[in-house]
Design a protein around this motif. Structure first.
Motif, PDB file in Angstrom:
ATOM      1  N   THR A 103       0.839  -1.213   0.000  1.00  0.00           N
ATOM      2  CA  THR A 103       0.000   0.000   0.000  1.00  0.00           C
ATOM      3  C   THR A 103       0.865   1.251   0.000  1.00  0.00           C
ATOM      4  O   THR A 103       0.611   2.224  -0.719  1.00  0.00           O
ATOM      5  CB  THR A 103      -0.931  -0.007   1.219  1.00  0.00           C
ATOM      6  N   GLU A 104       1.930   1.233   0.793  1.00  0.00           N
ATOM      7  CA  GLU A 104       2.827   2.381   0.856  1.00  0.00           C
ATOM      8  C   GLU A 104       3.552   2.576  -0.478  1.00  0.00           C
ATOM      9  O   GLU A 104       3.743   3.708  -0.946  1.00  0.00           O
ATOM     10  CB  GLU A 104       3.848   2.169   1.974  1.00  0.00           C
ATOM     11  N   ARG A 107       1.191   4.030  -2.915  1.00  0.00           N
ATOM     12  CA  ARG A 107       0.968   5.444  -2.590  1.00  0.00           C
ATOM     13  C   ARG A 107       2.136   6.302  -3.068  1.00  0.00           C
ATOM     14  O   ARG A 107       1.943   7.383  -3.648  1.00  0.00           O
ATOM     15  CB  ARG A 107       0.789   5.601  -1.083  1.00  0.00           C
ATOM     16  N   LYS A 108       3.378   5.798  -2.815  1.00  0.00           N
ATOM     17  CA  LYS A 108       4.544   6.551  -3.272  1.00  0.00           C
ATOM     18  C   LYS A 108       4.600   6.632  -4.795  1.00  0.00           C
ATOM     19  O   LYS A 108       4.948   7.672  -5.355  1.00  0.00           O
ATOM     20  CB  LYS A 108       5.808   5.908  -2.731  1.00  0.00           C
ATOM     21  N   ARG A 110       2.062   6.569  -6.790  1.00  0.00           N
ATOM     22  CA  ARG A 110       1.031   7.526  -7.198  1.00  0.00           C
ATOM     23  C   ARG A 110       1.498   8.949  -6.983  1.00  0.00           C
ATOM     24  O   ARG A 110       1.280   9.832  -7.830  1.00  0.00           O
ATOM     25  CB  ARG A 110      -0.245   7.253  -6.415  1.00  0.00           C
ATOM     26  N   GLU A 111       2.154   9.195  -5.845  1.00  0.00           N
ATOM     27  CA  GLU A 111       2.659  10.544  -5.590  1.00  0.00           C
ATOM     28  C   GLU A 111       3.735  10.930  -6.606  1.00  0.00           C
ATOM     29  O   GLU A 111       3.768  12.063  -7.083  1.00  0.00           O
ATOM     30  CB  GLU A 111       3.212  10.619  -4.173  1.00  0.00           C
TER      31      GLU A 111
END
Length: 543
Positions: A103-104, A107-108, A110-111
Protein backbone atom coordinates in the motif's frame (compact mmCIF):
# COMPACT_ATOMS: atom_id res chain seq x y z
CA UNK A 1 -50.72 -44.95 40.11
CA UNK A 2 -48.50 -45.97 37.26
CA UNK A 3 -45.81 -43.53 35.90
CA UNK A 4 -46.03 -42.54 32.22
CA UNK A 5 -43.46 -43.99 29.85
CA UNK A 6 -40.96 -41.63 28.27
CA UNK A 7 -40.34 -42.05 24.57
CA UNK A 8 -36.73 -42.31 23.49
CA UNK A 9 -35.08 -42.41 20.17
CA UNK A 10 -32.09 -44.31 21.49
CA UNK A 11 -31.90 -48.03 21.99
CA UNK A 12 -30.75 -47.76 25.54
CA UNK A 13 -33.01 -46.77 28.42
CA UNK A 14 -32.67 -43.34 29.87
CA UNK A 15 -32.01 -43.43 33.58
CA UNK A 16 -34.79 -42.03 35.74
CA UNK A 17 -35.15 -41.46 39.43
CA UNK A 18 -37.35 -44.53 39.65
CA UNK A 19 -35.02 -47.04 38.03
CA UNK A 20 -31.76 -45.55 39.29
CA UNK A 21 -30.01 -47.24 42.17
CA UNK A 22 -29.46 -44.82 44.99
CA UNK A 23 -26.30 -44.96 46.94
CA UNK A 24 -26.53 -46.54 50.28
CA UNK A 25 -25.21 -44.39 52.96
CA UNK A 26 -23.90 -47.39 54.79
CA UNK A 27 -22.02 -48.81 51.77
CA UNK A 28 -18.54 -47.71 51.36
CA UNK A 29 -17.49 -45.30 48.53
CA UNK A 30 -14.97 -47.67 47.07
CA UNK A 31 -17.64 -50.10 45.99
CA UNK A 32 -19.05 -47.56 43.60
CA UNK A 33 -15.82 -46.05 42.28
CA UNK A 34 -14.78 -48.90 40.00
CA UNK A 35 -17.98 -48.49 38.02
CA UNK A 36 -16.77 -45.05 36.69
CA UNK A 37 -14.86 -45.18 33.38
CA UNK A 38 -11.35 -43.87 33.44
CA UNK A 39 -10.48 -41.58 30.46
CA UNK A 40 -7.92 -42.99 28.06
CA UNK A 41 -6.28 -41.88 24.83
CA UNK A 42 -8.00 -44.60 22.92
CA UNK A 43 -10.55 -43.47 20.43
CA UNK A 44 -14.02 -43.32 21.81
CA UNK A 45 -17.24 -42.79 20.12
CA UNK A 46 -19.30 -40.09 21.69
CA UNK A 47 -22.72 -40.91 22.81
CA UNK A 48 -25.48 -39.82 20.60
CA UNK A 49 -27.14 -36.59 21.53
CA UNK A 50 -30.74 -36.46 22.46
CA UNK A 51 -33.13 -34.44 20.45
CA UNK A 52 -36.70 -33.60 20.84
CA UNK A 53 -37.03 -33.32 17.08
CA UNK A 54 -37.55 -36.69 15.46
CA UNK A 55 -36.23 -35.43 12.09
CA UNK A 56 -32.73 -34.80 13.43
CA UNK A 57 -32.10 -38.45 14.13
CA UNK A 58 -31.08 -39.16 10.51
CA UNK A 59 -28.54 -36.31 10.25
CA UNK A 60 -26.39 -37.16 13.24
CA UNK A 61 -24.13 -39.42 11.22
CA UNK A 62 -23.49 -36.71 8.59
CA UNK A 63 -22.56 -34.20 11.24
CA UNK A 64 -20.16 -36.72 12.72
CA UNK A 65 -18.44 -37.24 9.36
CA UNK A 66 -18.00 -33.46 8.84
CA UNK A 67 -16.42 -33.16 12.25
CA UNK A 68 -14.02 -36.02 11.62
CA UNK A 69 -12.98 -34.69 8.22
CA UNK A 70 -12.24 -31.14 9.44
CA UNK A 71 -10.52 -31.94 12.70
CA UNK A 72 -8.13 -34.89 12.83
CA UNK A 73 -8.12 -37.10 15.91
CA UNK A 74 -6.08 -35.97 18.83
CA UNK A 75 -3.82 -39.01 18.68
CA UNK A 76 -2.65 -37.95 15.20
CA UNK A 77 -1.73 -34.39 16.11
CA UNK A 78 2.01 -33.65 16.32
CA UNK A 79 3.89 -31.13 18.35
CA UNK A 80 4.78 -29.12 15.23
CA UNK A 81 1.15 -28.90 14.26
CA UNK A 82 0.29 -27.72 17.74
CA UNK A 83 3.08 -25.16 17.60
CA UNK A 84 1.95 -24.18 14.14
CA UNK A 85 -1.33 -23.07 15.59
CA UNK A 86 0.55 -20.65 17.79
CA UNK A 87 2.36 -19.10 14.69
CA UNK A 88 -0.91 -18.10 13.01
CA UNK A 89 -0.99 -14.63 14.57
CA UNK A 90 2.60 -14.10 13.40
CA UNK A 91 1.64 -15.06 9.83
CA UNK A 92 -1.32 -12.74 9.99
CA UNK A 93 0.93 -9.96 11.24
CA UNK A 94 3.45 -10.68 8.46
CA UNK A 95 0.70 -10.67 5.86
CA UNK A 96 -0.60 -7.40 7.24
CA UNK A 97 2.90 -5.89 7.05
CA UNK A 98 3.24 -7.02 3.41
CA UNK A 99 -0.10 -5.48 2.54
CA UNK A 100 0.92 -2.28 4.31
CA UNK A 101 4.25 -2.20 2.40
CA UNK A 102 2.48 -2.71 -0.92
CA UNK A 103 0.00 0.00 0.00
CA UNK A 104 2.83 2.38 0.86
CA UNK A 105 4.62 1.53 -2.37
CA UNK A 106 1.49 2.18 -4.44
CA UNK A 107 0.97 5.44 -2.59
CA UNK A 108 4.54 6.55 -3.27
CA UNK A 109 4.24 5.55 -6.94
CA UNK A 110 1.03 7.53 -7.20
CA UNK A 111 2.66 10.54 -5.59
CA UNK A 112 5.67 10.25 -7.92
CA UNK A 113 3.36 9.96 -10.93
CA UNK A 114 1.37 12.98 -9.79
CA UNK A 115 4.59 14.91 -9.24
CA UNK A 116 5.95 14.06 -12.69
CA UNK A 117 2.60 14.86 -14.28
CA UNK A 118 2.51 18.22 -12.53
CA UNK A 119 6.09 18.98 -13.56
CA UNK A 120 5.40 17.96 -17.16
CA UNK A 121 2.28 20.13 -17.17
CA UNK A 122 4.24 23.04 -15.75
CA UNK A 123 6.98 22.57 -18.34
CA UNK A 124 4.37 22.41 -21.10
CA UNK A 125 2.71 25.56 -19.81
CA UNK A 126 6.08 27.31 -19.56
CA UNK A 127 6.97 26.19 -23.07
CA UNK A 128 3.62 27.37 -24.36
CA UNK A 129 4.05 30.69 -22.60
CA UNK A 130 7.53 30.99 -24.05
CA UNK A 131 6.39 30.20 -27.59
CA UNK A 132 3.14 32.11 -27.40
CA UNK A 133 3.99 35.52 -26.00
CA UNK A 134 1.53 37.77 -24.34
CA UNK A 135 -0.69 40.22 -26.15
CA UNK A 136 1.70 43.08 -25.39
CA UNK A 137 4.69 41.18 -26.76
CA UNK A 138 2.71 40.20 -29.85
CA UNK A 139 1.72 43.82 -30.34
CA UNK A 140 5.35 44.92 -30.05
CA UNK A 141 6.42 42.30 -32.54
CA UNK A 142 3.65 43.37 -34.87
CA UNK A 143 4.76 46.97 -34.59
CA UNK A 144 8.35 46.07 -35.43
CA UNK A 145 7.33 43.85 -38.32
CA UNK A 146 4.99 46.49 -39.62
CA UNK A 147 7.64 49.16 -39.38
CA UNK A 148 10.16 46.95 -41.17
CA UNK A 149 7.63 46.20 -43.90
CA UNK A 150 6.90 49.86 -44.43
CA UNK A 151 10.64 50.64 -44.45
CA UNK A 152 11.21 47.93 -47.05
CA UNK A 153 8.31 49.28 -49.05
CA UNK A 154 9.75 52.77 -48.92
CA UNK A 155 13.18 51.46 -49.89
CA UNK A 156 11.68 49.59 -52.81
CA UNK A 157 9.87 52.70 -53.92
CA UNK A 158 13.10 54.66 -53.66
CA UNK A 159 14.80 51.99 -55.75
CA UNK A 160 11.89 52.31 -58.15
CA UNK A 161 12.71 56.01 -58.47
CA UNK A 162 16.28 55.07 -59.46
CA UNK A 163 14.97 52.46 -61.89
CA UNK A 164 12.52 54.99 -63.24
CA UNK A 165 15.38 57.43 -63.88
CA UNK A 166 17.32 54.74 -65.73
CA UNK A 167 14.23 53.87 -67.77
CA UNK A 168 13.77 57.53 -68.64
CA UNK A 169 17.35 57.72 -69.87
CA UNK A 170 16.86 54.52 -71.86
CA UNK A 171 13.67 55.93 -73.33
CA UNK A 172 15.47 59.09 -74.45
CA UNK A 173 18.33 57.18 -76.06
CA UNK A 174 15.92 54.75 -77.71
CA UNK A 175 14.01 57.57 -79.36
CA UNK A 176 17.23 59.34 -80.34
CA UNK A 177 18.54 56.10 -81.82
CA UNK A 178 15.53 55.89 -84.12
CA UNK A 179 15.95 59.55 -85.03
CA UNK A 180 19.69 59.32 -85.79
CA UNK A 181 19.28 56.07 -87.71
CA UNK A 182 16.52 57.54 -89.83
CA UNK A 183 18.54 60.67 -90.46
CA UNK A 184 21.59 58.67 -91.59
CA UNK A 185 19.51 56.39 -93.81
CA UNK A 186 17.92 59.38 -95.51
CA UNK A 187 20.84 61.79 -95.65
CA UNK A 188 24.15 60.02 -95.08
CA UNK A 189 23.79 56.29 -95.84
CA UNK A 190 27.55 55.90 -96.41
CA UNK A 191 28.05 56.38 -92.66
CA UNK A 192 25.43 53.88 -91.57
CA UNK A 193 27.96 51.08 -91.07
CA UNK A 194 29.89 53.37 -88.72
CA UNK A 195 26.78 54.03 -86.68
CA UNK A 196 26.04 50.31 -86.58
CA UNK A 197 29.57 49.49 -85.40
CA UNK A 198 29.50 52.10 -82.62
CA UNK A 199 26.20 50.83 -81.34
CA UNK A 200 27.17 47.17 -81.39
CA UNK A 201 30.35 47.94 -79.47
CA UNK A 202 28.14 49.65 -76.88
CA UNK A 203 25.29 47.16 -76.67
CA UNK A 204 27.13 43.84 -76.74
CA UNK A 205 29.31 44.20 -73.62
CA UNK A 206 26.30 45.32 -71.61
CA UNK A 207 24.22 42.45 -72.99
CA UNK A 208 26.96 39.95 -72.16
CA UNK A 209 27.25 41.25 -68.58
CA UNK A 210 23.54 41.39 -67.86
CA UNK A 211 22.75 38.00 -69.42
CA UNK A 212 25.61 36.31 -67.64
CA UNK A 213 24.48 37.83 -64.36
CA UNK A 214 20.88 36.65 -64.87
CA UNK A 215 21.88 33.20 -66.10
CA UNK A 216 20.80 33.82 -69.69
CA UNK A 217 24.28 33.63 -71.22
CA UNK A 218 23.42 30.54 -73.29
CA UNK A 219 21.26 32.86 -75.41
CA UNK A 220 24.47 34.63 -76.46
CA UNK A 221 25.30 31.60 -78.61
CA UNK A 222 22.17 32.03 -80.76
CA UNK A 223 22.30 32.63 -84.50
CA UNK A 224 21.49 36.36 -84.31
CA UNK A 225 24.74 37.13 -82.45
CA UNK A 226 26.68 34.95 -84.90
CA UNK A 227 25.18 36.91 -87.83
CA UNK A 228 26.26 40.23 -86.30
CA UNK A 229 29.76 38.88 -85.85
CA UNK A 230 29.87 37.79 -89.50
CA UNK A 231 28.64 41.22 -90.61
CA UNK A 232 31.47 42.93 -88.73
CA UNK A 233 33.93 40.61 -90.45
CA UNK A 234 32.40 41.32 -93.85
CA UNK A 235 32.40 45.10 -93.39
CA UNK A 236 35.75 45.63 -91.70
CA UNK A 237 37.94 42.56 -92.29
CA UNK A 238 36.87 40.85 -95.54
CA UNK A 239 35.09 43.49 -97.67
CA UNK A 240 36.19 41.70 -100.87
CA UNK A 241 34.79 38.27 -99.91
CA UNK A 242 31.75 37.66 -102.09
CA UNK A 243 30.87 34.34 -100.47
CA UNK A 244 31.00 35.78 -96.96
CA UNK A 245 28.83 38.73 -97.99
CA UNK A 246 26.30 36.42 -99.64
CA UNK A 247 26.01 34.29 -96.50
CA UNK A 248 25.71 37.35 -94.26
CA UNK A 249 23.05 38.97 -96.46
CA UNK A 250 20.88 35.84 -96.59
CA UNK A 251 21.12 35.16 -92.86
CA UNK A 252 20.43 38.80 -91.95
CA UNK A 253 17.43 39.32 -94.25
CA UNK A 254 16.21 35.79 -93.69
CA UNK A 255 16.39 34.19 -90.27
CA UNK A 256 17.47 37.31 -88.38
CA UNK A 257 14.75 39.62 -89.67
CA UNK A 258 11.87 37.15 -89.38
CA UNK A 259 12.99 36.39 -85.81
CA UNK A 260 11.48 39.76 -84.86
CA UNK A 261 8.10 38.16 -85.49
CA UNK A 262 8.94 34.72 -84.15
CA UNK A 263 10.66 35.95 -80.99
CA UNK A 264 8.20 38.82 -80.51
CA UNK A 265 10.80 41.56 -80.38
CA UNK A 266 9.16 44.83 -79.42
CA UNK A 267 10.09 48.49 -79.61
CA UNK A 268 9.84 49.44 -75.92
CA UNK A 269 11.93 52.56 -75.52
CA UNK A 270 12.23 52.53 -71.73
CA UNK A 271 13.52 48.92 -71.66
CA UNK A 272 17.20 48.68 -72.46
CA UNK A 273 16.97 44.92 -72.83
CA UNK A 274 14.18 45.08 -75.41
CA UNK A 275 15.87 47.85 -77.34
CA UNK A 276 19.06 45.75 -77.50
CA UNK A 277 17.16 42.67 -78.69
CA UNK A 278 15.48 44.67 -81.44
CA UNK A 279 18.82 46.22 -82.42
CA UNK A 280 20.65 42.94 -83.01
CA UNK A 281 17.83 41.73 -85.28
CA UNK A 282 16.89 44.75 -87.37
CA UNK A 283 20.04 46.88 -87.46
CA UNK A 284 22.08 44.45 -89.65
CA UNK A 285 19.25 44.56 -92.20
CA UNK A 286 19.17 48.36 -92.13
CA UNK A 287 22.97 48.57 -92.54
CA UNK A 288 23.00 46.13 -95.47
CA UNK A 289 20.08 47.96 -97.08
CA UNK A 290 22.13 51.20 -96.99
CA UNK A 291 25.38 49.79 -98.38
CA UNK A 292 23.61 47.79 -101.09
CA UNK A 293 20.94 50.23 -102.32
CA UNK A 294 21.57 53.75 -100.98
CA UNK A 295 25.26 54.57 -101.44
CA UNK A 296 26.70 55.65 -104.78
CA UNK A 297 28.23 53.04 -107.13
CA UNK A 298 31.61 54.76 -106.99
CA UNK A 299 31.76 54.62 -103.18
CA UNK A 300 30.41 51.09 -103.25
CA UNK A 301 33.07 49.94 -105.65
CA UNK A 302 35.89 51.47 -103.61
CA UNK A 303 34.64 50.62 -100.09
CA UNK A 304 32.64 47.41 -100.64
CA UNK A 305 34.01 45.78 -103.81
CA UNK A 306 32.33 42.41 -103.14
CA UNK A 307 28.87 44.01 -103.13
CA UNK A 308 29.60 45.98 -106.29
CA UNK A 309 30.88 42.88 -108.11
CA UNK A 310 27.89 40.70 -107.19
CA UNK A 311 25.39 43.43 -108.00
CA UNK A 312 26.80 44.23 -111.45
CA UNK A 313 27.75 40.70 -112.56
CA UNK A 314 25.73 39.33 -115.48
CA UNK A 315 23.53 36.30 -114.92
CA UNK A 316 25.37 33.02 -115.29
CA UNK A 317 28.80 34.46 -114.60
CA UNK A 318 30.99 32.90 -111.86
CA UNK A 319 30.64 36.04 -109.72
CA UNK A 320 26.84 36.16 -109.90
CA UNK A 321 26.12 34.94 -106.37
CA UNK A 322 22.75 36.67 -106.12
CA UNK A 323 20.69 33.75 -107.43
CA UNK A 324 18.64 31.54 -105.16
CA UNK A 325 20.78 28.42 -105.39
CA UNK A 326 24.05 30.24 -104.72
CA UNK A 327 22.58 32.14 -101.80
CA UNK A 328 21.16 28.99 -100.20
CA UNK A 329 24.38 27.08 -100.77
CA UNK A 330 26.78 29.69 -99.40
CA UNK A 331 24.52 30.61 -96.47
CA UNK A 332 24.10 26.94 -95.48
CA UNK A 333 27.84 26.54 -94.82
CA UNK A 334 28.12 29.09 -91.95
CA UNK A 335 24.70 28.03 -90.72
CA UNK A 336 25.88 24.40 -90.47
CA UNK A 337 29.05 25.50 -88.67
CA UNK A 338 27.00 27.44 -86.15
CA UNK A 339 24.40 24.68 -85.67
CA UNK A 340 26.94 21.91 -85.06
CA UNK A 341 28.99 24.11 -82.74
CA UNK A 342 25.90 25.06 -80.80
CA UNK A 343 24.82 21.43 -80.50
CA UNK A 344 28.14 20.10 -79.22
CA UNK A 345 29.25 23.03 -77.04
CA UNK A 346 25.86 23.99 -75.58
CA UNK A 347 23.33 21.19 -75.93
CA UNK A 348 25.70 18.28 -75.21
CA UNK A 349 28.40 19.70 -72.95
CA UNK A 350 25.99 21.83 -70.91
CA UNK A 351 23.17 19.29 -70.74
CA UNK A 352 23.27 19.02 -66.94
CA UNK A 353 23.04 22.77 -66.43
CA UNK A 354 20.26 23.05 -68.99
CA UNK A 355 18.37 20.29 -67.18
CA UNK A 356 18.92 22.18 -63.92
CA UNK A 357 17.04 25.19 -65.31
CA UNK A 358 19.39 27.23 -67.51
CA UNK A 359 17.25 28.51 -70.42
CA UNK A 360 18.22 28.17 -74.07
CA UNK A 361 16.51 29.07 -77.32
CA UNK A 362 15.27 25.49 -77.64
CA UNK A 363 13.70 25.42 -74.17
CA UNK A 364 12.17 28.87 -74.72
CA UNK A 365 10.62 27.95 -78.09
CA UNK A 366 9.42 24.60 -76.75
CA UNK A 367 7.63 26.35 -73.90
CA UNK A 368 6.32 29.30 -75.92
CA UNK A 369 4.94 27.23 -78.80
CA UNK A 370 3.82 24.22 -76.78
CA UNK A 371 0.15 24.91 -77.63
CA UNK A 372 0.78 25.44 -81.37
CA UNK A 373 0.55 22.48 -83.73
CA UNK A 374 4.27 22.45 -84.48
CA UNK A 375 5.12 22.59 -80.79
CA UNK A 376 2.72 19.75 -80.06
CA UNK A 377 4.33 17.74 -82.85
CA UNK A 378 7.86 18.21 -81.45
CA UNK A 379 6.78 17.52 -77.86
CA UNK A 380 4.94 14.41 -79.00
CA UNK A 381 8.19 12.83 -80.17
CA UNK A 382 10.44 10.76 -77.88
CA UNK A 383 12.86 12.75 -75.74
CA UNK A 384 15.88 11.67 -77.79
CA UNK A 385 14.32 12.88 -81.05
CA UNK A 386 13.05 16.28 -79.90
CA UNK A 387 16.36 18.14 -80.30
CA UNK A 388 17.18 16.71 -83.78
CA UNK A 389 13.62 17.50 -84.86
CA UNK A 390 14.02 21.03 -83.53
CA UNK A 391 17.28 21.53 -85.45
CA UNK A 392 15.74 20.23 -88.66
CA UNK A 393 12.68 22.49 -88.28
CA UNK A 394 14.95 25.45 -87.55
CA UNK A 395 17.00 24.82 -90.68
CA UNK A 396 13.84 24.44 -92.77
CA UNK A 397 12.59 27.72 -91.30
CA UNK A 398 15.91 29.42 -92.17
CA UNK A 399 15.74 28.14 -95.75
CA UNK A 400 12.17 29.38 -96.19
CA UNK A 401 13.10 32.84 -94.92
CA UNK A 402 16.15 33.03 -97.25
CA UNK A 403 14.26 32.17 -100.43
CA UNK A 404 13.19 35.78 -101.23
CA UNK A 405 16.61 37.26 -100.37
CA UNK A 406 17.52 37.48 -104.07
CA UNK A 407 14.49 39.72 -104.52
CA UNK A 408 15.54 41.93 -101.58
CA UNK A 409 19.09 42.20 -103.05
CA UNK A 410 18.18 43.36 -106.57
CA UNK A 411 15.15 45.57 -105.82
CA UNK A 412 15.48 48.57 -103.57
CA UNK A 413 11.79 49.14 -102.84
CA UNK A 414 11.15 45.48 -102.11
CA UNK A 415 13.94 45.58 -99.57
CA UNK A 416 12.60 48.82 -98.05
CA UNK A 417 9.07 47.39 -97.91
CA UNK A 418 10.26 44.25 -96.14
CA UNK A 419 12.18 46.34 -93.59
CA UNK A 420 9.11 48.50 -93.04
CA UNK A 421 6.94 45.43 -92.35
CA UNK A 422 9.23 43.94 -89.73
CA UNK A 423 9.78 47.35 -88.11
CA UNK A 424 6.04 48.03 -87.90
CA UNK A 425 5.61 44.56 -86.42
CA UNK A 426 8.10 45.43 -83.68
CA UNK A 427 6.21 48.69 -83.02
CA UNK A 428 2.97 46.72 -82.73
CA UNK A 429 4.61 44.37 -80.22
CA UNK A 430 5.77 47.40 -78.24
CA UNK A 431 2.28 48.88 -78.21
CA UNK A 432 0.89 45.55 -77.01
CA UNK A 433 3.46 45.53 -74.22
CA UNK A 434 2.63 49.05 -73.08
CA UNK A 435 -1.14 48.63 -73.18
CA UNK A 436 -1.63 45.01 -72.12
CA UNK A 437 1.45 43.66 -70.37
CA UNK A 438 2.69 46.81 -68.64
CA UNK A 439 -0.80 47.93 -67.60
CA UNK A 440 -1.71 44.50 -66.21
CA UNK A 441 1.58 44.32 -64.37
CA UNK A 442 0.92 47.64 -62.67
CA UNK A 443 -2.59 46.47 -61.78
CA UNK A 444 -1.18 43.26 -60.26
CA UNK A 445 1.25 45.31 -58.19
CA UNK A 446 -1.61 47.38 -56.80
CA UNK A 447 -3.62 44.24 -56.09
CA UNK A 448 -0.69 42.63 -54.26
CA UNK A 449 -0.21 45.82 -52.24
CA UNK A 450 -3.91 45.83 -51.30
CA UNK A 451 -3.80 42.21 -50.13
CA UNK A 452 -0.67 42.85 -48.10
CA UNK A 453 -2.22 45.81 -46.31
CA UNK A 454 -5.39 43.80 -45.61
CA UNK A 455 -3.27 41.02 -44.14
CA UNK A 456 -1.49 43.54 -41.91
CA UNK A 457 -4.78 44.89 -40.65
CA UNK A 458 -6.21 41.39 -40.14
CA UNK A 459 -3.24 40.36 -38.00
CA UNK A 460 -3.43 43.51 -35.93
CA UNK A 461 -7.18 43.23 -35.37
CA UNK A 462 -6.62 39.71 -34.03
CA UNK A 463 -4.23 41.17 -31.43
CA UNK A 464 -6.13 44.23 -30.26
CA UNK A 465 -9.60 42.63 -30.90
CA UNK A 466 -12.54 44.82 -30.12
CA UNK A 467 -10.67 48.11 -29.79
CA UNK A 468 -13.01 50.09 -32.00
CA UNK A 469 -15.76 47.56 -32.75
CA UNK A 470 -15.64 44.71 -35.26
CA UNK A 471 -18.03 46.31 -37.71
CA UNK A 472 -16.08 49.56 -37.75
CA UNK A 473 -12.75 47.76 -38.24
CA UNK A 474 -14.18 45.69 -41.09
CA UNK A 475 -15.53 48.80 -42.73
CA UNK A 476 -12.15 50.51 -42.55
CA UNK A 477 -10.37 47.41 -43.87
CA UNK A 478 -12.60 47.11 -46.90
CA UNK A 479 -12.27 50.82 -47.59
CA UNK A 480 -8.49 50.60 -47.45
CA UNK A 481 -8.45 47.58 -49.78
CA UNK A 482 -10.64 49.38 -52.27
CA UNK A 483 -8.39 52.39 -52.04
CA UNK A 484 -5.31 50.31 -52.80
CA UNK A 485 -7.02 48.67 -55.77
CA UNK A 486 -7.88 52.09 -57.17
CA UNK A 487 -11.66 51.79 -56.90
CA UNK A 488 -12.24 54.81 -54.66
CA UNK A 489 -9.30 57.04 -55.45
CA UNK A 490 -11.61 59.93 -56.34
CA UNK A 491 -14.49 59.28 -53.89
CA UNK A 492 -15.13 60.79 -50.48
CA UNK A 493 -15.43 58.56 -47.45
CA UNK A 494 -18.59 58.61 -45.39
CA UNK A 495 -18.66 60.37 -42.04
CA UNK A 496 -16.96 63.59 -43.09
CA UNK A 497 -13.49 62.17 -43.82
CA UNK A 498 -11.15 64.06 -46.06
CA UNK A 499 -11.41 61.64 -48.97
CA UNK A 500 -7.78 60.55 -49.01
CA UNK A 501 -7.02 57.52 -51.15
CA UNK A 502 -6.21 54.11 -49.73
CA UNK A 503 -2.56 54.54 -50.62
CA UNK A 504 -2.37 57.44 -48.17
CA UNK A 505 -3.80 55.30 -45.37
CA UNK A 506 -1.09 52.66 -45.22
CA UNK A 507 -0.40 52.43 -41.46
CA UNK A 508 3.09 53.42 -40.42
CA UNK A 509 3.34 52.04 -36.87
CA UNK A 510 5.29 53.92 -34.24
CA UNK A 511 5.39 53.33 -30.53
CA UNK A 512 3.64 56.65 -29.87
CA UNK A 513 0.58 55.86 -31.94
CA UNK A 514 -2.51 54.41 -30.28
CA UNK A 515 -3.85 51.01 -31.32
CA UNK A 516 -7.01 52.42 -32.89
CA UNK A 517 -4.99 54.70 -35.13
CA UNK A 518 -2.85 51.77 -36.21
CA UNK A 519 -5.92 49.75 -37.17
CA UNK A 520 -7.72 52.46 -39.10
CA UNK A 521 -4.72 54.39 -40.39
CA UNK A 522 -6.48 57.71 -39.71
CA UNK A 523 -3.73 59.36 -37.70
CA UNK A 524 -3.62 62.97 -38.84
CA UNK A 525 0.00 63.53 -37.97
CA UNK A 526 1.23 60.43 -39.81
CA UNK A 527 2.50 61.79 -43.08
CA UNK A 528 5.27 59.25 -43.76
CA UNK A 529 3.08 56.79 -45.65
CA UNK A 530 1.39 59.60 -47.58
CA UNK A 531 4.77 60.98 -48.66
CA UNK A 532 5.95 57.57 -49.84
CA UNK A 533 2.67 56.97 -51.65
CA UNK A 534 2.87 60.38 -53.30
CA UNK A 535 6.41 59.63 -54.49
CA UNK A 536 5.20 56.29 -55.80
CA UNK A 537 2.42 57.89 -57.81
CA UNK A 538 4.78 60.52 -59.16
CA UNK A 539 7.27 57.82 -60.15
CA UNK A 540 4.59 55.84 -61.92
CA UNK A 541 3.35 58.89 -63.68
CA UNK A 542 6.79 59.49 -65.15
CA UNK A 543 7.09 56.10 -66.82
Amino acid sequence: MAEPEVASTDSEAVPTPENSTPLDDASPLEEHVPSIDTPTLAPTSPEPRLSRNPSFSGSSSTYQEDWDSNFPPLDRLTVLELLDNFTLPQQLEKLQKGISAQTEKVRKSREAFNTKSRQARERMVDEWRRRVPSAEEQLDRYRKRMSNSVDKLGKRWNDTKVITLREKISFIFGVMNIFVSGYLIGGWPEYMHWWYTIQILYFMPIRFYTYHKRGYHYFLADLCYFVNFLLLLSVWVFPKSKRLFTAVYCLAFGNNAVAIIMWRNSLVFHSFDKVTSLFIHIMPCATLHCIVHLISPEHQASRFPAIYTIKHSPAGSPTAYANVLSMLAWSTIPYAIWQLSYYFFITVRRRDKIAAGRPTSFTWLRQSYSKVWIGKFVLGLPEALQEPAFMFIQYAYAVLTMLPCSLWFYYRWASAGFLGVVFVWSVYNGATYYIDVFGKRFQKELEAMRKEVERWQGEHEGLVGGGGGSDHGEEKKVGLGEGISGKVLDEKREGGEDGRSGLDNIPLLNDERPAAAMVTGLEVGDGGARDVARERRQGRGGI
